[in-house]
Design a protein around this motif. Sequence first.
Motif, PDB file in Angstrom:
ATOM      1  N   PHE A 256       0.501  -1.138   0.080  1.00  0.00           N
ATOM      2  CA  PHE A 256       0.086   0.140  -0.189  1.00  0.00           C
ATOM      3  C   PHE A 256       1.112   0.946   0.021  1.00  0.00           C
ATOM      4  O   PHE A 256       2.030   1.309   0.597  1.00  0.00           O
TER       5      PHE A 256
ATOM      6  N   LEU B 129      -3.557   1.177  -3.541  1.00  0.00           N
ATOM      7  CA  LEU B 129      -2.872  -0.569  -3.656  1.00  0.00           C
ATOM      8  C   LEU B 129      -2.059   0.152  -4.917  1.00  0.00           C
ATOM      9  O   LEU B 129      -2.425  -0.144  -5.749  1.00  0.00           O
TER      10      LEU B 129
ATOM     11  N   ALA C 169      -3.655  -6.536   1.584  1.00  0.00           N
ATOM     12  CA  ALA C 169      -3.535  -6.725   0.007  1.00  0.00           C
ATOM     13  C   ALA C 169      -4.410  -7.157  -0.863  1.00  0.00           C
ATOM     14  O   ALA C 169      -5.331  -6.682  -1.421  1.00  0.00           O
TER      15      ALA C 169
END
Length: 186
Positions: free
Chosen positions: A38, A51, A91
């Motif tokens: 990130f 992201l 993520a």
Amino acid sequence: MGYLRKVEYKIIQKDSYKIIRNCSGCGCKATYINTRKFRVNANGKYLDIWLIYQCEKCKHTYNLSIYERIKVTDISKFEYDKFLMNDLQFALDYGKNKQLFLKNKADIDWESIDYYIIGDDMEFKQGDYITVCNSQQLKIRTDKLVANILHISRSKAKLLEKDGTIEIMYNYFEGIIEILIKRELI
């Protein structure tokens, strides 16, 4: 008609979506993959969180927006810490969030989606009713899905549907595919 058995399957996406976009490094359309990292930018009392995606060929990056100009107080400490730590599972979860890609108008590479099917491996008979939950609404060819579940070729799956041996019904709103085996599979 009564069903002999009702069998349930579920489609699970293995990895993040890939994105197809113009790459300034390659000078053409390229596939971008999730780096599972990130980027967090704080500007006063506001946060921007992305992201990070990366071109498979040249490693040029693209930031997929998760939050833009939100107040620090609008995000939980738990979530904020996950972003700062580059939590891999976090993520991956964001990389599978279709709404995030729609919001960013990102072009998902539907051809490269890797998935698996959870359910009992069995022989099917006339009267069996199969439901397949595709809650993430992955774009999967029906003939490929039926072939995987019934352990037959894709051409055979198409033929069985065409001649009425199996009937395939779709419920797009719920992400359900239903397969009814109307006659014996040969």
